[in-house]
Structure formats: C-alpha cells, structure tokens
Design a protein around this motif. Sequence first.
Motif, short mmCIF file in Angstrom:
data_model
loop_
_atom_site.label_atom_id
_atom_site.label_comp_id
_atom_site.label_asym_id
_atom_site.label_seq_id
_atom_site.Cartn_x
_atom_site.Cartn_y
_atom_site.Cartn_z
N PHE A 19 0.83 -1.19 0.00
CA PHE A 19 0.00 0.00 0.00
C PHE A 19 0.87 1.25 0.00
O PHE A 19 0.59 2.21 -0.71
CB PHE A 19 -0.91 0.01 1.21
CG PHE A 19 -2.03 -0.95 1.08
CD1 PHE A 19 -2.76 -0.98 -0.09
CD2 PHE A 19 -2.33 -1.85 2.07
CE1 PHE A 19 -3.79 -1.89 -0.24
CE2 PHE A 19 -3.35 -2.75 1.93
CZ PHE A 19 -4.08 -2.77 0.77
N CYS A 22 2.00 1.92 -3.34
CA CYS A 22 1.02 2.11 -4.40
C CYS A 22 0.63 3.55 -4.60
O CYS A 22 -0.22 3.85 -5.42
CB CYS A 22 -0.25 1.31 -4.08
SG CYS A 22 0.02 -0.43 -4.36
N VAL A 23 1.20 4.43 -3.84
CA VAL A 23 0.92 5.83 -4.06
C VAL A 23 1.45 6.18 -5.44
O VAL A 23 2.54 5.79 -5.82
CB VAL A 23 1.63 6.69 -2.99
CG1 VAL A 23 1.32 8.16 -3.20
CG2 VAL A 23 1.20 6.25 -1.62
N PRO A 24 0.63 6.83 -6.23
CA PRO A 24 1.06 7.07 -7.60
C PRO A 24 2.35 7.85 -7.67
O PRO A 24 2.54 8.82 -6.94
CB PRO A 24 -0.10 7.91 -8.18
CG PRO A 24 -0.81 8.46 -6.99
CD PRO A 24 -0.60 7.50 -5.89
N ASN A 142 -15.30 6.18 -6.64
CA ASN A 142 -14.29 6.62 -5.68
C ASN A 142 -13.85 8.06 -5.94
O ASN A 142 -13.55 8.80 -5.00
CB ASN A 142 -13.08 5.69 -5.73
CG ASN A 142 -13.45 4.28 -5.29
OD1 ASN A 142 -14.44 4.09 -4.60
ND2 ASN A 142 -12.68 3.29 -5.71
N ALA A 145 -16.47 10.20 -4.35
CA ALA A 145 -16.48 10.20 -2.88
C ALA A 145 -15.23 10.83 -2.29
O ALA A 145 -15.29 11.46 -1.23
CB ALA A 145 -16.61 8.76 -2.37
N VAL A 146 -14.11 10.66 -2.94
CA VAL A 146 -12.85 11.01 -2.29
C VAL A 146 -12.05 12.07 -3.02
O VAL A 146 -11.70 13.09 -2.45
CB VAL A 146 -11.99 9.74 -2.11
CG1 VAL A 146 -10.66 10.08 -1.47
CG2 VAL A 146 -12.72 8.73 -1.24
N ARG A 147 -11.78 11.83 -4.29
CA ARG A 147 -10.74 12.65 -4.92
C ARG A 147 -11.27 13.90 -5.61
O ARG A 147 -10.53 14.85 -5.77
CB ARG A 147 -9.93 11.78 -5.89
CG ARG A 147 -9.40 10.53 -5.19
CD ARG A 147 -8.42 9.77 -6.00
NE ARG A 147 -7.12 10.41 -5.94
CZ ARG A 147 -6.05 9.94 -6.56
NH1 ARG A 147 -6.16 8.85 -7.27
NH2 ARG A 147 -4.91 10.55 -6.47
N MET B 41 -5.01 2.31 5.50
CA MET B 41 -5.54 3.12 4.39
C MET B 41 -5.85 4.53 4.85
O MET B 41 -5.57 5.51 4.15
CB MET B 41 -6.84 2.48 3.86
CG MET B 41 -6.63 1.21 3.13
SD MET B 41 -5.76 1.51 1.60
CE MET B 41 -5.71 -0.13 0.96
N VAL B 44 -2.62 6.45 5.21
CA VAL B 44 -1.97 6.80 3.95
C VAL B 44 -2.76 7.85 3.18
O VAL B 44 -2.20 8.72 2.52
CB VAL B 44 -1.77 5.51 3.08
CG1 VAL B 44 -1.21 5.87 1.72
CG2 VAL B 44 -0.85 4.55 3.79
N LEU B 48 -9.18 9.93 4.04
CA LEU B 48 -10.16 10.01 2.94
C LEU B 48 -11.02 8.75 2.85
O LEU B 48 -12.21 8.83 2.58
CB LEU B 48 -9.43 10.24 1.61
CG LEU B 48 -8.86 11.64 1.38
CD1 LEU B 48 -8.08 11.67 0.08
CD2 LEU B 48 -9.98 12.67 1.35
N VAL B 49 -10.39 7.59 3.08
CA VAL B 49 -11.13 6.35 2.84
C VAL B 49 -12.18 6.07 3.91
O VAL B 49 -13.04 5.23 3.72
CB VAL B 49 -10.20 5.12 2.75
CG1 VAL B 49 -9.33 5.18 1.52
CG2 VAL B 49 -9.39 4.94 4.00
N MET B 306 -6.67 1.09 -2.96
CA MET B 306 -5.67 1.25 -4.02
C MET B 306 -6.19 2.15 -5.13
O MET B 306 -5.43 2.88 -5.75
CB MET B 306 -5.25 -0.11 -4.55
CG MET B 306 -4.40 -0.84 -3.53
SD MET B 306 -3.52 -2.21 -4.23
CE MET B 306 -4.85 -3.24 -4.67
N VAL B 308 -8.23 4.65 -4.64
CA VAL B 308 -8.12 6.01 -4.10
C VAL B 308 -6.66 6.48 -4.14
O VAL B 308 -6.37 7.64 -4.40
CB VAL B 308 -8.67 6.05 -2.65
CG1 VAL B 308 -8.34 7.37 -1.98
CG2 VAL B 308 -10.18 5.85 -2.67
N LEU B 309 -5.76 5.55 -3.90
CA LEU B 309 -4.34 5.91 -3.92
C LEU B 309 -3.81 6.08 -5.34
O LEU B 309 -2.70 6.55 -5.54
CB LEU B 309 -3.52 4.82 -3.22
CG LEU B 309 -3.62 4.79 -1.70
CD1 LEU B 309 -2.98 3.53 -1.17
CD2 LEU B 309 -2.95 6.02 -1.09
#
Lengths: 447, 336
Positions: A19, A22-24, A142, A145-147, B41, B44, B48-49, B306, B308-309
Amino acid sequence: MKKFIVPLVTVAVVASIMFAGCVPGAAPPVTPPPVTPPPVTPPPVTPPPVTPPPEAPEIPLSPSGTRVYSSKLANLNPFGENFAIKPDGTPYVFATTYIFVTVDPMAKWVANIHSLLKRGGAEYIDFDPNGDPQKQIAFVENLIAVRKPDALIMQSINEALLAPVTDQAAAAGIPTIAFDFDNYSENTVCTVYDHFRGDFGSNLLGEYFIELAERDNVHINVFEVWGDKSVDSSVARHEGFHSVVDARPDLITVMESGDLGWNSVELASTYVMDAFTAYPELNGTFQHGGGNAGSIEGLRAVDRLLPLGDPNHVYISTNDMDTSGVREMDNGFVDAFAQHGGWYVSDATVQVAFTHVVLGQPVPRYINLPLFVVTPDNIDTTYFFGALAAYPRMPLDPDLWPVLDFSPIGIEIPTEDMKATGYNPIAGYQDPTQAMYDAAVTQAELP
Amino acid sequence: MAEIVEKPKPFSVTAREIAKRFLRNENAVLITVLVALIAAMAAVTKGLVISRANVMNVLLQSAITGVASVGQAFTILTAGIDLSVAGMGLFTSILGASMMTGVLEQNIVGHVVSPYIAMPVMVLVGAGWGALNGSLVSRIGMPALIVTLGMWQVCKGAAFQVSRGHYIIDLPEGLNFFASGRVGGVPVLVIIFIVVAVIGYFVLQHTTFGKSVYAVGGNPVSAWLTGINVKNIRFMVFTISGLLAGLAGVMMTARGMSSSMQTLGGLELNTIAAACVGGVSLAGGKGNIIGVVLGVLIMGIINNGMSVLGATITAQGIVMGTVIITAVAIDYMRRR
C-alpha cells in the motif's frame, strides 16, 4: 503455532509495504517544448482527393529518418505553461480512464492525452481498468467520494453500464468528457469520437474489398479474425463489414475465426496459420482490431505474405492497425486499415476539456471527427492530418507531439489569451466532416 | 502436610495462550486484519477512505460480489467449486434485460415485462443453471471444476445468442430503485447483501442442512455412513450458488441499468478469492459466512484503497494475488 504466526505477520507487512508503494508516482516528466506563439498555420481546408505530401525539400527528416512536417511543429505548446492553473495557484485536476492500453494505438493516444494535459499545466489522476467495466465504475465512484477532480475524461468500456455513474458524477459537480466511445448518460458534456456509432470503418473496408475484387477481377475469400464476441464494438465491426460484402457473394466470401480475447497476437497468428493451411483458396484477411500483427506474422509463417501486385497476394485489412502493420503497409504488403481513434481524437479531447473546464465555455455534445480508410495511396495524406493510430511515422516522442490546429473545423486551440478574454473557441463549431477532409479521404455516411 | 501453592504463570506464557486462542478464532483474526487495513488506508490517504461516502462506496462495490460469494462458499464448503457463477449471472442479466427492455427488436417476449416479474424469473433461471451443475456433479459424479468450467462457457454462449453481443438498454425506471435506492441511508444493494449473508449464516449454522454441508465437505464417506444424503447436499449447494448468481445478475443489471456481454466479468475468481480470504477451506468442511463477509470486505477495502491511492491495475493485481495466496497458504499450513 509459530508456523501460523509467521505467515500472518508476513501478510500484514507485505500489505503495508504494497500500500505504501502504491501511491502514484510522479507523472513522466514532460519536456517543455519551446514556447512558440501563434500564429497558427492552418492545414489546407479542402485538399484534393489524394493530396501529395509537401515538396521533399521542405520536409526535414527526423533522427529516425521519417519525415517531419514543420507546419505542425509551429503549434508546439499553444496552451502556455500556466494555462490550466486556477486563480488560487493550484492546477486543474483531470481524472482519466479508458479501456486498456494493451494495444498499440490506445497506448499512444492515452499517452498523448496525458502529455497534453501536463503541457497545459494540469494534473491528472489516471486509472487503467484493463477492460473491466466494474472496475471503471468503482473508479468513478471513488472519484466522486474522495478525490473530486475538476473533470473526468473517459473512454467508457461499456457505454451503457457507465451511464448511471456518469450521472452521479455530474450530480457531484464532476463533468465528463467522453472520447472515442460515447457514454449514454444525458449528462455527458461532450463526446469526441470518430464514427463510433457506425461500424468503426469496417463497412468502408468492405467497400474497399469490393473495389479490389472488381479492379483485380478476382473472387476474394476473406478470413475474418474476430476481436471478441462479448464486446459490442467487435460485433459492430463484424456487422459493418458483412452489411457490405454479403450483398456481393459473387465477389466476396467470408470465413470467420474464433475470438482473440480482443488482442491476442498469438491467437491471431494461430488462427491465420491454421486457416490458410487448411484452405489455400483464402486470399484476404479482415481483422477487427487488436493483435493484428499476429495475422501478418501468421501469413508470413505459411509463406502467404506476398507484396501487392503478386498474383498470390493476400489482401490484408484491419481496423486499428498497430505499428508493425503500418510498417508492412510501407513495405508494400498491407492493403488497407480503418483508422479508429487517432492522434486527433486525443488532441481534440484535451482541447475540449480545457475549453469547457478552464475557460468555462459551452461545448457541443458531439464532436464528430472523420474516420479514415488508410491505403498505400493515401497514407502520406492521412499522416499529414495526424491520422495514423500507430504513429510509427510521428516525428517526435510522445511528450513533444505537436498540438493540432482544429480551427478550420471550428475548434480553435484554447490559448491563454482566450482564457483572459473569455472567448469561446468552439462557438463557430460545424461538423468537421463536411469541411476539411471529405475530398482527401474515403468517408462513410455519418450517423 | 505441605501446602500446594500454585505457581503464578509467567507473563510470557499467558500472553502466548491468549495469542493462541486469538489466532484459533478465524473471525477475530479477519476482523483484526480488516481493522488494520482500514487504519493503514486511513493513514496513507489522510482519512479520505473512512469518509461516510467512501465507506458506502466500499459496501456498494462489495455487495454484488458478496452475494455471489455466499453461494460460492456453500459449494466450497462441500469441497466443490463453482466456476460458472459469472456465466450464470451473465445469462440471467442478459435474459432479464431482454425481457424488460423497451427496445422491442431486442425484447425477446415482444413487450416490456415488469421488473417485478422479470427479477424472480432471473433468480429462478440462475437456480436452474445451478441445478444443472448440481445434477452433473452429484448424479453423474463429474468433477465440479470441469462441470462448472464448461457451464460457464455454455452460459456465455447462450447469453450471446440472446443479446447477439449488443448492449441491452432502455430498462424500466422501476429497476433503478434497486440500484440507487436507499433505505435509512443504506443502499438497497447493500441491504440485499446483508439479508443474503444473514440467511446464509443461519442456514449453515442453525439447520440440519447446514450441518450436513460441513459434514459432506469434511468427509463425504463418514457423512454418508451417518445417513446424510451426500448427493442431495451436493445438488443443493450448486443450486444455491446458481440462485445467488442469478440474484447477482439482477443486482448488476439494476446497477448498470443495462446489460451486455461484459456484465459480471471476473465474478468467479472474485468470489473464490473472497471465500478463501474469508477462511473457507478449499478442501471443504471449514469456514463460515461471517468469514466470507469479512473476506469480501477485505477485498473491497483493498480495491477501494488502491483505487483512491491511484495504484495501477497491475499493482492492484499484485496485492490481491499476494493476499489470496497468503490466505490459502495459511489454510494449508493450519491443516498440516
């Protein structure tokens, strides 16, 4: 119990590391091209049917030896470095998602969209659902909801399945600009496409086969290489081709292959080798799309890849030709391909996105770009319009592709000046297919 | 006579025993993993999640897989497997949409059928496909892997025959209630998942049939010797799996307000993975529905987090594959 604890801890550690990893990452660096102010040199408005490329002395060669059209290079970086920056100094954020990038043309045009967004100063959130509509739906949910990006640029995997979530995005204030494939949501701001409602040019390929059969006075036994029966666009290509050739059984006969799973080069090669070995009377191929390099290699493997004009030549055609296929057209083996989605689609998409989101101007619901049938006779002309999906002849690397000038067809490049004045560059929009390309390329009747 | 004084246990021994008891409880371990994942999550993504909207997203995105996973758990508990859930769900979705569509050239009955008639038909058709699977496995004795693999393709081919590969759209608005409707703020699809999970739990834990499922999965010969009709149990679990695959088809049709050949792609692997992560043993006889629900949620959290990330699809595949392999490895090591 120790045996049990160790793997459990391993799971936790591995998951945490994954995880964290996995941050872009940072987007590929964009080499800022030299800022060249407009004037923009528009391409010829009405070229003759087969316009020869500009005179050789005016066309410099790129390091790879291919030709470079200097008139296009003049348009580098028309947006300006800070075009897509909000008044508070933060960049506009666009989410991008598409079907997949496991076929050559799509990889190229997605790269072009990202390149153009970065060039305009915007940032992007990217997601490749690898052909899974459920994952694409989840991505949009997603985002909502989030970004919460400023806009969504989407090539819908499934035009119907993605419609409800597009409505939700619109309700959440995220406009959707669709490209290549439509989105059935009424809330889609604009769809930039090339003839997607029809047959993706497969009807044009059918017509071209009839022309060839009449010209060469032969009966063409076509081996049709399916993409994927579970994909609507593959079925549309099949039906488009048959809508034309089935009317002329005296000239064309078609044998169908099994599915490729859309883009399996190996399966394409296998099907072609098996079919042409078992049925030597086959003398044509029509492929729906991905994996078309496999068909060519299959023909080569059974000694049936012969140049145009050879009495035993196999007529080769496909939708969405990839790089190797374009080279084989250059080498004189391939007859035709229908250009589905090109450089101009990604280019126009970003221009529309900037116009609507950054300039806040209305855009037309549909921008219908022309669809080409590329043949050895017109490949230079279509290249001039940025039409080749596979870009083997593109003069520069993806980060330096010139931005096309769509002003003759009603989409002017949104510049910083336009941003300042509130000018609507698409106000004078007209159906481009009526104006610019009709005489230069073979055109289908648009829906 | 000397008084026997019990020595106090050293702290380390006590802690080890607590750890042992904790680890023996599969659901406790899964809950811990789930909480740890959510915490990781949240850390990180800076919280947000765990926003309410995103939590609802996770539940909504997990609901369809969850319903089919409950059915999959029934088959796996008998040491079987059902690879045809995606095919059965696809066929029922295409069939139902073809009955409900207002595009008459696509409508197989010639007029628009009410969702309240079409949906039960879809579920029953799913059960029918499952019964066919169950018959072949239980009566002829064919391996479940082969039967359901073949049935998957049969269903896919049958779905193509109905749809001819085209999208089926223009479905009745009434269907939309199941997709976007909410009861008490909870999406209807999530409520369906909860109801299915509760019924599944009750059936497995509190009925004779449920006990028989475990017995057949644990040792079919012993089960037969104790008087359990092993063939009937096997037939029933595949029928249940088909029925729930049909329900998943209904849910997905409502969620997309359409159907196509891409509907429910990959469902078979997702359900097997959820069951395995949830502690259902592929060897049969072990596991429960609470674990399956937790497995579905763990996978949902991983996918959502993932996404969201901004993780790539390949990174998601690596993580998901690692989690599944680890879950199965733990199961095998426990059984040794």
